[in-house]
Structures are given as C-alpha cells and as structure tokens.
Motif scaffolding. Sequence first.
Motif, PDB file in Angstrom:
ATOM      1  N   ARG A  95     -15.705  -9.043 -11.840  1.00  0.00           N
ATOM      2  CA  ARG A  95     -16.559  -9.621 -10.803  1.00  0.00           C
ATOM      3  C   ARG A  95     -15.737 -10.692 -10.114  1.00  0.00           C
ATOM      4  NH1 ARG A  95     -19.265 -14.208 -10.058  1.00  0.00           N
ATOM      5  NH2 ARG A  95     -21.017 -14.194  -8.613  1.00  0.00           N
ATOM      6  N   ALA A  96     -15.244 -10.342  -8.926  1.00  0.00           N
ATOM      7  CA  ALA A  96     -14.605 -11.317  -8.037  1.00  0.00           C
ATOM      8  C   ALA A  96     -13.112 -11.522  -8.250  1.00  0.00           C
ATOM      9  CB  ALA A  96     -15.343 -12.654  -8.077  1.00  0.00           C
ATOM     10  N   VAL A  97     -12.386 -10.530  -8.745  1.00  0.00           N
ATOM     11  CA  VAL A  97     -10.923 -10.588  -8.716  1.00  0.00           C
ATOM     12  C   VAL A  97     -10.406  -9.666  -7.616  1.00  0.00           C
ATOM     13  CG1 VAL A  97      -8.782 -10.016  -9.937  1.00  0.00           C
ATOM     14  CG2 VAL A  97     -10.602 -11.232 -11.119  1.00  0.00           C
ATOM     15  N   PHE A  98     -10.880  -8.432  -7.614  1.00  0.00           N
ATOM     16  CA  PHE A  98     -10.331  -7.423  -6.706  1.00  0.00           C
ATOM     17  C   PHE A  98     -10.391  -7.861  -5.245  1.00  0.00           C
ATOM     18  CE2 PHE A  98     -10.188  -3.282  -4.511  1.00  0.00           C
ATOM     19  CZ  PHE A  98      -9.012  -2.792  -5.054  1.00  0.00           C
ATOM     20  N   HIS A  99     -11.439  -8.592  -4.860  1.00  0.00           N
ATOM     21  CA  HIS A  99     -11.525  -8.966  -3.443  1.00  0.00           C
ATOM     22  C   HIS A  99     -10.479 -10.009  -3.034  1.00  0.00           C
ATOM     23  CE1 HIS A  99     -15.137 -11.760  -4.584  1.00  0.00           C
ATOM     24  NE2 HIS A  99     -14.041 -12.480  -4.621  1.00  0.00           N
ATOM     25  N   PHE A 100      -9.799 -10.626  -4.005  1.00  0.00           N
ATOM     26  CA  PHE A 100      -8.710 -11.543  -3.686  1.00  0.00           C
ATOM     27  C   PHE A 100      -7.376 -10.820  -3.481  1.00  0.00           C
ATOM     28  CE2 PHE A 100     -11.507 -14.753  -5.644  1.00  0.00           C
ATOM     29  CZ  PHE A 100     -11.473 -15.714  -4.649  1.00  0.00           C
ATOM     30  N   LEU A 101      -7.326  -9.528  -3.768  1.00  0.00           N
ATOM     31  CA  LEU A 101      -6.076  -8.772  -3.630  1.00  0.00           C
ATOM     32  C   LEU A 101      -5.939  -8.298  -2.192  1.00  0.00           C
ATOM     33  CD1 LEU A 101      -6.170  -6.738  -6.962  1.00  0.00           C
ATOM     34  CD2 LEU A 101      -5.161  -8.995  -6.514  1.00  0.00           C
ATOM     35  N   ASN A 102      -5.271  -9.111  -1.384  1.00  0.00           N
ATOM     36  CA  ASN A 102      -5.121  -8.831   0.046  1.00  0.00           C
ATOM     37  C   ASN A 102      -3.956  -7.910   0.354  1.00  0.00           C
ATOM     38  OD1 ASN A 102      -7.303 -10.455   1.153  1.00  0.00           O
ATOM     39  ND2 ASN A 102      -6.151 -12.200   0.366  1.00  0.00           N
ATOM     40  N   GLU A 103      -2.981  -7.860  -0.523  1.00  0.00           N
ATOM     41  CA  GLU A 103      -1.798  -7.034  -0.286  1.00  0.00           C
ATOM     42  C   GLU A 103      -2.006  -5.626  -0.855  1.00  0.00           C
ATOM     43  OE1 GLU A 103       0.690  -7.996   1.591  1.00  0.00           O
ATOM     44  OE2 GLU A 103      -0.312  -9.928   1.820  1.00  0.00           O
ATOM     45  N   PRO A 104      -1.713  -4.597  -0.066  1.00  0.00           N
ATOM     46  CA  PRO A 104      -1.875  -3.222  -0.557  1.00  0.00           C
ATOM     47  C   PRO A 104      -1.129  -2.961  -1.866  1.00  0.00           C
ATOM     48  CG  PRO A 104      -1.515  -3.204   1.806  1.00  0.00           C
ATOM     49  CD  PRO A 104      -1.304  -4.630   1.338  1.00  0.00           C
ATOM     50  N   ASP A 105       0.057  -3.528  -2.033  1.00  0.00           N
ATOM     51  CA  ASP A 105       0.824  -3.321  -3.271  1.00  0.00           C
ATOM     52  C   ASP A 105       0.091  -3.894  -4.483  1.00  0.00           C
ATOM     53  OD1 ASP A 105       2.806  -2.026  -1.856  1.00  0.00           O
ATOM     54  OD2 ASP A 105       4.202  -3.723  -1.893  1.00  0.00           O
ATOM     55  N   ASP A 106      -0.582  -5.025  -4.307  1.00  0.00           N
ATOM     56  CA  ASP A 106      -1.344  -5.608  -5.412  1.00  0.00           C
ATOM     57  C   ASP A 106      -2.541  -4.734  -5.773  1.00  0.00           C
ATOM     58  OD1 ASP A 106       0.366  -7.784  -5.689  1.00  0.00           O
ATOM     59  OD2 ASP A 106      -0.858  -9.093  -4.426  1.00  0.00           O
ATOM     60  N   ARG A 107      -3.227  -4.205  -4.759  1.00  0.00           N
ATOM     61  CA  ARG A 107      -4.364  -3.309  -5.040  1.00  0.00           C
ATOM     62  C   ARG A 107      -3.879  -2.035  -5.727  1.00  0.00           C
ATOM     63  NH1 ARG A 107      -5.865  -5.302   0.048  1.00  0.00           N
ATOM     64  NH2 ARG A 107      -5.218  -3.395   1.114  1.00  0.00           N
ATOM     65  N   THR A 108      -2.739  -1.509  -5.286  1.00  0.00           N
ATOM     66  CA  THR A 108      -2.173  -0.302  -5.908  1.00  0.00           C
ATOM     67  C   THR A 108      -1.825  -0.565  -7.367  1.00  0.00           C
ATOM     68  OG1 THR A 108      -1.336   0.516  -3.796  1.00  0.00           O
ATOM     69  CG2 THR A 108      -0.272   1.367  -5.792  1.00  0.00           C
ATOM     70  N   ALA A 109      -1.207  -1.706  -7.652  1.00  0.00           N
ATOM     71  CA  ALA A 109      -0.842  -2.052  -9.035  1.00  0.00           C
ATOM     72  C   ALA A 109      -2.094  -2.206  -9.896  1.00  0.00           C
ATOM     73  CB  ALA A 109      -0.014  -3.329  -9.061  1.00  0.00           C
TER      74      ALA A 109
END
Length: 188
Positions: A95-109
């Motif tokens: 709850r509330a970590v993923f929305h801080f991942l602004n970079e596509p590479d971070d979301r992919t990881a």
Amino acid sequence: MSWYQAHASVSLSLIRETGIDLGAPIIDVGGGASTLIDDLLDLGYSALSVLDLSGAALDTAASRLGARGNVVRWLEADITRTTFPEASIELWHDRAVFHFLNEPDDRTAYVRTLSQEVKPGGHLIIGTFAENGPEKCSGLTVQRYSAESLYSQFSEAFEMVKTTTEAHQTPSGSIQAFVYCWCRRRAA
C-alpha cells in the motif's frame, strides 16, 4: 505521514478474503511503521516480513510490537534492488510504494521481483493513488492509476481477482483516493 492509518481496513479485508493459511508467508512491502503487521499478528498470521527503505520506520514498528516483533522478519532494503528465495511468498502486500516508482526501469524491476517471488497461486494486494488522487506525496511526484492501468503492470504473470477503492483520510483531514487490485499469480 499522510499515509498513516490506525488500521489498514481495506488491506486487512482483502488479505482475509484470500483465505490463505495463517502460516503462509506474507510480505508487506513498504510497511515501515504501519500498523498492518500488528493487526496481522492479532489475527494469528505468523510468517510475516516487512520490507522498507527506512530502518528507522522498521525500528519504530519493531519497538511498538515489543516481544511480538521477534517473530517478524524486518528487511531494510530497496524493493527494486532486492531478491528473495524464488517462489517463497504466498501474499505480497503493497500500500503506497508502487506509486512512488516514477521510472519505468524501477517499475520493471519491481514487477520482475514480484513475479519471481510470489508462488504460483499466490496473491498480490496492491494499493496506489487512484487517478483522482494526489499528484504528489511527501513532496515527491507519484504515479496515479485506474484499476485497469494498475493491473496492466502485472497482467503478464497475474490474473485479476478483485478491485476496490478507498477514500483515505489523512491525519491532517484531507482525503486521498486509492485504488486496490487483488491479483493471483498464474501457474508457472
């Protein structure tokens, strides 16, 4: 601490709805000082891990729990740069970590780690700011999602079970719109 809730009732409801065994491995990603872990222990869940960037937040939660905190695995780490034993997690909560991942590479990881670590048939419960949620949190720019756009981030390895929303009232009284997805890991 605009994220703070006395009880993470939406998360707790979804976790209970999964029907997982009380001894199933659960990780709360970004759980820090959240009280979710307290409530899970109160309900009898016993194989709990909390991961957060902040050692101070983890220490706050561990201190609050006292001796009960000794059964929790406390992990100070960046979820985009961490691995666990493959297929070791039955339920992944965020709850509330993923929305801080602004970079596509971070979301992919993040998605790669999640997809490797959640057991086939295991669960993902994720909550982020909704499309009408705030654009910034704690001074940081965030990503906002609809249920469909959030699920699309995980759809390759997970199937959707349920979505829900929450109007979270912050300690200062403002309302933040959240969207949650509960997904199940497809068989390998």
